[in-house]
Every structure is written in structure tokens, then in C-alpha cells.
Design a protein around this motif. Structure first.
Motif, PDB file in Angstrom:
ATOM      1  N   GLN A   1       2.784   3.897  -1.915  1.00 24.83           N
ATOM      2  CA  GLN A   1       3.454   4.348  -3.136  1.00 24.83           C
ATOM      3  C   GLN A   1       2.532   4.334  -4.362  1.00 24.83           C
ATOM      4  OE1 GLN A   1       7.177   2.302  -3.622  1.00 24.83           O
ATOM      5  NE2 GLN A   1       7.679   2.561  -1.486  1.00 24.83           N
ATOM      6  N   SER A   2       1.919   3.175  -4.618  1.00 19.95           N
ATOM      7  CA  SER A   2       1.143   3.076  -5.855  1.00 19.95           C
ATOM      8  C   SER A   2      -0.359   3.239  -5.580  1.00 19.95           C
ATOM      9  CB  SER A   2       1.392   1.718  -6.512  1.00 19.95           C
ATOM     10  OG  SER A   2       0.431   1.493  -7.506  1.00 19.95           O
ATOM     11  N   ASP A   3      -0.963   4.173  -6.299  1.00 19.09           N
ATOM     12  CA  ASP A   3      -2.395   4.394  -6.141  1.00 19.09           C
ATOM     13  C   ASP A   3      -3.211   3.175  -6.558  1.00 19.09           C
ATOM     14  OD1 ASP A   3      -1.831   6.865  -5.238  1.00 19.09           O
ATOM     15  OD2 ASP A   3      -2.442   7.958  -7.046  1.00 19.09           O
ATOM     16  N   LEU A   4      -2.775   2.575  -7.681  1.00 16.65           N
ATOM     17  CA  LEU A   4      -3.519   1.402  -8.167  1.00 16.65           C
ATOM     18  C   LEU A   4      -3.491   0.285  -7.136  1.00 16.65           C
ATOM     19  CD1 LEU A   4      -5.086   0.102 -10.514  1.00 16.65           C
ATOM     20  CD2 LEU A   4      -2.925  -0.749 -11.384  1.00 16.65           C
TER      21      LEU A   4
ATOM     22  N   ASN B   1       1.206   7.404 -10.760  1.00 14.67           N
ATOM     23  CA  ASN B   1       0.224   8.002  -9.858  1.00 14.67           C
ATOM     24  C   ASN B   1      -0.119   9.419 -10.322  1.00 14.67           C
ATOM     25  OD1 ASN B   1       0.266   5.780  -8.182  1.00 14.67           O
ATOM     26  ND2 ASN B   1       1.774   6.646  -6.777  1.00 14.67           N
TER      27      ASN B   1
ATOM     28  N   ARG C   1     -12.689   8.772  -5.495  1.00 15.20           N
ATOM     29  CA  ARG C   1     -12.669   8.913  -6.951  1.00 15.20           C
ATOM     30  C   ARG C   1     -12.388   7.570  -7.630  1.00 15.20           C
ATOM     31  NH1 ARG C   1      -8.262  11.745  -8.011  1.00 15.20           N
ATOM     32  NH2 ARG C   1      -7.676  12.139  -5.873  1.00 15.20           N
ATOM     33  N   ALA C   2     -11.466   6.827  -7.061  1.00 15.25           N
ATOM     34  CA  ALA C   2     -11.040   5.578  -7.702  1.00 15.25           C
ATOM     35  C   ALA C   2     -12.108   4.486  -7.635  1.00 15.25           C
ATOM     36  CB  ALA C   2      -9.756   5.074  -7.061  1.00 15.25           C
TER      37      ALA C   2
ATOM     38  N   LEU D   1       6.722   5.517 -10.216  1.00 12.47           N
ATOM     39  CA  LEU D   1       7.372   4.732  -9.158  1.00 12.47           C
ATOM     40  C   LEU D   1       7.879   3.434  -9.754  1.00 12.47           C
ATOM     41  CD1 LEU D   1       4.581   5.032  -6.436  1.00 12.47           C
ATOM     42  CD2 LEU D   1       6.705   6.335  -6.500  1.00 12.47           C
TER      43      LEU D   1
ATOM     44  N   LYS E   1      -5.817   0.996  -4.326  1.00  8.93           N
ATOM     45  CA  LYS E   1      -7.196   0.679  -4.710  1.00  8.93           C
ATOM     46  C   LYS E   1      -7.435  -0.829  -4.704  1.00  8.93           C
ATOM     47  CE  LYS E   1     -10.361   1.156  -8.644  1.00  8.93           C
ATOM     48  NZ  LYS E   1     -10.311  -0.019  -9.486  1.00  8.93           N
TER      49      LYS E   1
ATOM     50  N   VAL F   1      -6.838   7.160 -11.172  1.00 13.38           N
ATOM     51  CA  VAL F   1      -5.882   6.060 -10.969  1.00 13.38           C
ATOM     52  C   VAL F   1      -5.480   5.490 -12.324  1.00 13.38           C
ATOM     53  CG1 VAL F   1      -7.692   4.286 -10.676  1.00 13.38           C
ATOM     54  CG2 VAL F   1      -5.479   3.950  -9.578  1.00 13.38           C
TER      55      VAL F   1
ATOM     56  N   HIS G   1     -15.266   4.898  -7.919  1.00 19.73           N
ATOM     57  CA  HIS G   1     -16.467   5.348  -8.609  1.00 19.73           C
ATOM     58  C   HIS G   1     -17.216   4.175  -9.255  1.00 19.73           C
ATOM     59  CE1 HIS G   1     -18.978   8.160 -10.854  1.00 19.73           C
ATOM     60  NE2 HIS G   1     -18.814   7.336 -11.885  1.00 19.73           N
TER      61      HIS G   1
ATOM     62  N   PHE H   1      -8.726   9.937  -2.426  1.00 21.83           N
ATOM     63  CA  PHE H   1      -8.345   9.183  -3.622  1.00 21.83           C
ATOM     64  C   PHE H   1      -9.342   8.053  -3.899  1.00 21.83           C
ATOM     65  CE2 PHE H   1      -6.288   5.113  -4.759  1.00 21.83           C
ATOM     66  CZ  PHE H   1      -6.123   5.355  -6.114  1.00 21.83           C
TER      67      PHE H   1
END
Lengths: 165, 425
Positions: free
Chosen positions: B19-22, A134, B71-72, A143, B25, A37, B74, B68
Motif C-alpha cells: 500500500q504505502s510506497d514510503l 503515493n 528511483r526511491a 491511503l 522503501k 516517494v 537514489h 519504484f
């Protein structure tokens, strides 16, 4: 005499591969440098960013000059940083025209490519409002609102419409 | 309502998290923290049932991001996080059940405590009235004494009941108070405040001080009164330690209050104080310590004064004493002077020591914190020897007197009965 010369020659031939193998640097393969991330890092008063989790610290003054022509332009702002599987760092932020791709060097991050988000053909600069990066192996996804680009270290691979550049 | 807000938050974050992984999380972490906080603060099974639904919803909504998040997040994984939340939920359910079941016991104790407090108020009025009557010599001493005994028993009952109440508050956490959660400790603080525990302890100690001020305590009562005072003090110290532990944990130190700030839990004191639930502070305990010390001091003063009167009322003068050591020294001094000076010790030995001290004061004197069994036995032996010595001397005197009388009588009768001698020519 001829026999002795032939023996020496064969010995040299046989030892050559071992000589070259011992001289070559040790290489580990199939390394994945990718972060799961992105990191949203705030630029300090000293113009530095510090990512505790991944152990990345650097000065971003030159990046501020490159993007905004002002060394202090990034102070207090948030930078989005993501490392792709090959080990390139993708850096961008709100108000940026570019996504900067850096490669690691000895105590440095060297610019590999600055990817413009605008339409270069029509010379229309686009400033990112609130970008996010991402991990989409082997690429990186950018994005920003409705904007979506799939990036490689060398440029945009796919835009929001699914087309390639 | 909070749960609805939480679900709304989940929905909103989900829209963005696509949309956003962050953001995925961070929104997961925010939702996780929110649910965990609500579980920790839950006080009823209904709330927990609702939160169980929230955990299920959280798991379902983020299931597609499992790989996801593994892993994020962790060093933890998505599965571990959800399991942790469920474990917290289970523990809290257990705790809520215990608190709710204890709550019923507490309310029973509260009712009994209120009833006893009322009876005590009534007895206190009786006590004042009787004391006034005694001064006017209208009532017999025996009657007054009976009333005092009733009052004393009532005080003891209230004391026992109060600590039963506090025990029941701490019961679910007694095994290891340091391992209870912040919320659990705050629940204890709330219950202590609701039960007005510190004010009640203060009142009981204060009533005992008043009781000593207005009452002529009988020698035979001192032993049980000392016992009661010591037990009360020890229980209070234990309670104080626990209260300090929860106060420290809930960041609500029991600071010293200015003099006279202790509110009485007497009449109407059984009701919780206004705002007690919202106030996260416990009442000051310094005043309770002071009044318990005063109780002990008054009890000891009354005891030694009463003991001294036993001697002075019979005109036996001992060196003044105020504790076990000085009392023993005074008695030994008296015994020594009696031995060397040949003083008549009949009153001291028989009327005072045997009839009064040994019969009525002995149980209290034998307490370790007063004189102790061994010291009392040493004194008793010294006084018995004094008695034996005097008895021997008297006995010899009586024998001598009897012998003198016997010899005198013999001489008299032999002289009278002797026939006149006839002179032979």
C-alpha cells in the motif's frame, strides 16, 4: 514613394515574428516535478519542516491554525508531503480532515485546494489516522488503513470503491 | 533464529508495502541493513549459507517494486543494493574460510604452547631446586649449567611459539589492517583474548627477568641473550601496534590497568579467561612494556657487572662503567696511564683482554647496541699496540742483558786462559 512605403511595410511584416519570439519568456516543457516517494517530515519546535533531500523548508504554523485552530498543534508531529508531477505539493498528516494542495510561489506555498476526506454531502468529517501518500502519475494516492483515494490537485478522482466523485 | 525473525519481518512489511510506497522503501532498507549486519557478524559457513537464502528472498520479494525502488533509493538502485549485499556476502565467506582454517592452526599452536608451558613450569621447579643445591654445594656447577641451558632454550622456544601464534592470528589481515572491517577486527580481538596473548608475553618477559635474577650467566651466553631480548622487544612492539589498530577500530582501547592487575598466564594460563569472548577489551599492555624494560635493564646490568668482575678479579682497576661508551673510555684511560706510567700490562693485555674479553665477551660487545664492531676493533688495536710497545722494551732489555753477560764471560775466559808472559833476560 508608393514603392518605398510598400517596402517598409513588408519589412515590418517580416520582422514581426522575430520581435515577438525575442520578447516571449523561455519555457521548458514536459517537466516532471514528481517525487518518487513521499517525505515524512517532523515539525520542529519552531513550527518548520525541513526536507533535506528535496531542499524544501517552510513554516507550517498557518497550516496548524487552518486545521486545528492552534499554532502549536503540529509541533513534534509528522507531516506527509508529496509533490506531484505538475509541481503541486500534497500535505496531510495524522488527525487531519483535509489533504492540502499547495502551489509554489515566490518564497511561498499558496493553497490551491483543501480536499476534505469526509463525506461532504452527509457532513461527516473524517479524521485521518495514519495517512500515506503515493505517487500514481498523473495522480496522487491517499491511503489510510482501508481508506484509499486517488487525488488530483482539484479533488478526489476515485474513492476506495472505485467510484468517482 | 535471527533469520526466521528476518523472514517474518519481510513478510509483515511486505503486507504493508503493498500500500504505502514510503513503507516499501523503509522496510526494504531495514531488511537490507538487517541482512548486511548479520553477514558482517557471521562466523561460520552455515550462517552464511542461510543468509544467502535471505538475500535471494529479499530480491524476490521486492522485485515487483524494482522500478519504484530504483528511483526511491537514489543515488543507488535496487539492483546495485542487491549486488552490494552479494559482494559483502562473498567477502565475508572468504574471511570466514580464512579464520576457520587459521583457527585450526591456532588450536595446534595452543596445544603446543600448553605443552611447553607445562615443561617450563617443570623446568622452573628444577631451576629453584638446583639453585638451592648449588648453594649447598651438593651438585657440580657443570650440571647446574646444563640445566640452565635447557631452561634458557625452553624460554626461547616458548617465545618463538608465542609469536608464531600471534602471527597466525593476524595472518589473514596482515596485508592491510586498516582496510579490514569492524567485525573482522573484533574477531582478531576475540582471538587475542582467547589465546591470552598479552598475559603470555608478560609471562615470558617476566620469566626472563627471574632467570637473570637466579642465574650466573656465562660471558659467551650474553650475545644470544641480548639478541633474544631485542628480537622479543621488536616483535612485541609490532604486535602492540597491530593490537592498538584493532583496539581502536573495535572501540576497545587498551587502557592502563592499576599496578599488579596483570594476570599471569603461567600455570593454567593457557586456558581462556572466563567471559573473554564477551568482553570486547584487550588486556593492558603497559605492564608488558615495563617488564620488557626491566628485562633489558637487568640483562645490561648483569653484563656490565660481569665484565667489570673480569678486571677486578685480576686486580686490574678500571674506572667504573655501565655502558659501551663508559667502558671504552675506561679502557682508553687505562691504556694511556699504562703508556705514560710504564705500568706492567701483561695481566691486563694477556690474561684479561686476550684470554677473557676477546675470547668470551667479544660477540656481545660487538653488538651495535652494546659497543659495536668498530669501537671494539679500536679498543683491541690500542691494547695490541700497548702490548707491542712493552714487548719491544723487554726485548731490548734481554738483548742488553745477554750482551753484558756475553762480554763478561768473554772477559773472564780470556783472562783465565792467557799464558803467563815470559820475561826475556
Amino acid at each position: 514613394m508608393i514603392k518605398a512605403s510598400r517596402d517598409i511595410f513588408l519589412l515590418l511584416i517580416r520582422s514581426t515574428p522575430a520581435f515577438f519570439i525575442s520578447c516571449a519568456s523561455l519555457t521548458l516543457e514536459n517537466v516532471n516535478f514528481g517525487w518518487p516517494v513521499e517525505s515524512a517530515l517532523t515539525v520542529s519546535e519552531k513550527n518548520t519542516i525541513d526536507d533535506v533531500r528535496y531542499g524544501l523548508t517552510c513554516n507550517v504554523a498557518s497550516l496548524a491554525v487552518e486545521e486545528f485552530q492552534d499554532t502549536s498543534a503540529l509541533k513534534g508531529k509528522i507531516l506527509r508531503v508529496l509533490r506531484n508531477p505538475q509541481g503541486y505539493y500534497f500535505v496531510t498528516g495524522a488527525g487531519f480532515n483535509y489533504v492540502y494542495v499547495f502551489g509554489p510561489g515566490e518564497g511561498t506555498l499558496s493553497l490551491h485546494k483543501s480536499i476534505s476526506m469526509g463525506n461532504t454531502e452527509k457532513d461527516e468529517p473524517v479524521r485521518l489516522a495514519d495517512p500515506a501518500l503515493n505517487q500514481r502519475p498523473p495522480n496522487v494516492e491517499l491511503l489510510d488503513g482501508k481508506l484509499r483515494h486517488l487525488l488530483s490537485p482539484d479533488g478526489i478522482i476515485e474513492n476506495e470503491d472505485g467510484g468517482s466523485k | 533464529m535471527k533469520h526466521l525473525t528476518l523472514i517474518a519481518l519481510l513478510n509483515w512489511t511486505l503486507a504493508f508495502s503493498q500500500q504505502s510506497d514510503l513503507e516499501t522503501k523503509t522496510s526494504f532498507e531495514a531488511a537490507y541493513r538487517s541482512i548486511a549486519t548479520e553477514i558482517d557478524a557471521a562466523t561460520s559457513q552455515e550462517q552464511l549459507d542461510s543468509l544467502q537464502g535471505s538475500i535471494d528472498a529479499l530480491e524476490a520479494r521486492y522485485a515487483e517494486h524494482r522500478a519504484f525502488l530504483d528511483r526511491a533509493l537514489h543515488p543507488e538502485t535496487f539492483t546495485e543494493k542487491i549486488e552490494k549485499l552479494r559482494a559483502l556476502h562473498g567477502l565475508t565467506s572468504e574471511r570466514v574460510y580464512l579464520i576457520q582454517s587459521q583457527g585450526i592452526t591456532i588450536s595446534e599452536y595452543e596445544a603446543r604452547l600448553a605443552s611447553l608451558t607445562q615443561r617450563l613450569d617443570s623446568l622452573t621447579s628444577d631451576r629453584d631446586w638446583l639453585f638451592a643445591e648449588l648453594r649447598e654445594s651438593k651438585k657440580s656447577l657443570a650440571d647446574l649449567r646444563q640445566k640452565m641451558r635447557t631452561l634458557s632454550k625452553s624460554l626461547e622456544a616458548r617465545d618463538r611459539l608465542l609469536f608464531a601464534l600471534t602471527d597466525s592470528i593476524f595472518l589473514p589481515y596482515d596485508k592491510n589492517l586498516t582496510q579490514t572491517t569492524e567485525i573482522q577486527k573484533e574477531a582478531v580481538v576475540r582471538k587475542l583474548l582467547k589465546s591470552n596473548v598479552v598475559a603470555r608475553v608478560y609471562d615470558i618477559a617476566s620469566d626472563n627477568v627471574k632467570f637473570l635474577e637466579v642465574t650466573q650467566v656465562q660471558p659467551s651466553d650474553y650475545a644470544s641473550m641480548f639478541e633474544q631480548q631485542q628480537q622479543f622487544k621488536s616483535k612485541w612492539m609490532g604486535l602492540r601496534e597491530k593490537m592498538n589498530a584493532v583496539a581502536l577500530a573495535s572501540s576497545s582501547p587498551m587502557e592502563e590497568a592499576p599496578s599488579g592487575s596483570m594476570k599471569s598466564a603461567g600455570k593454567g594460563g593457557s586456558k581462556p579467561r572466563k567471559g573473554a569472548d564477551s568482553a570486547a577489551t584487550l588486556e593492558p599492555v603497559g605492564h608488558v612494556d615495563a617488564v620488557i624494560d626491566e628485562w633489558e635493564k637487568k640483562l645490561r646490568t648483569s653484563f656490565w657487572k660481569g665484565l667489570e668482575q673480569e678486571f677486578s678479579s685480576k686486580h686490574v682497576s678500571l674506572q667504573p662503567f655501565q655502558d659501551g661508551q663508559s667502558f671504552a673510555m675506561s679502557v682508553f684511560e687505562y691504556v694511556d696511564s699504562a703508556k705514560t706510567g710504564g705500568r706492567d700490562v701483561f695481566v691486563f693485555v694477556n690474561d684479561i683482554w686476550k684470554d677473557r674479553i676477546d675470547k668470551h665477551w667479544r660477540p656481545a660487545l660487538e653488538k651495535d647496541f652494546i659497543l659495536g664492531k668498530q669501537n671494539f676493533a679500536t679498543l683491541d688495536k690500542a691494547i695490541s699496540e700497548l702490548d707491542e710497545k712493552k714487548f719491544d722494551m723487554k726485548f731490548i732489555l734481554y738483548i742488553l742483558a745477554a750482551a753484558v753477560i756475553g762480554l763478561g764471560g768473554w772477559w773472564f775466559f780470556t783472562q783465565r786462559k792467557r799464558p803467563p808472559k815470559i820475561q826475556q833476560a
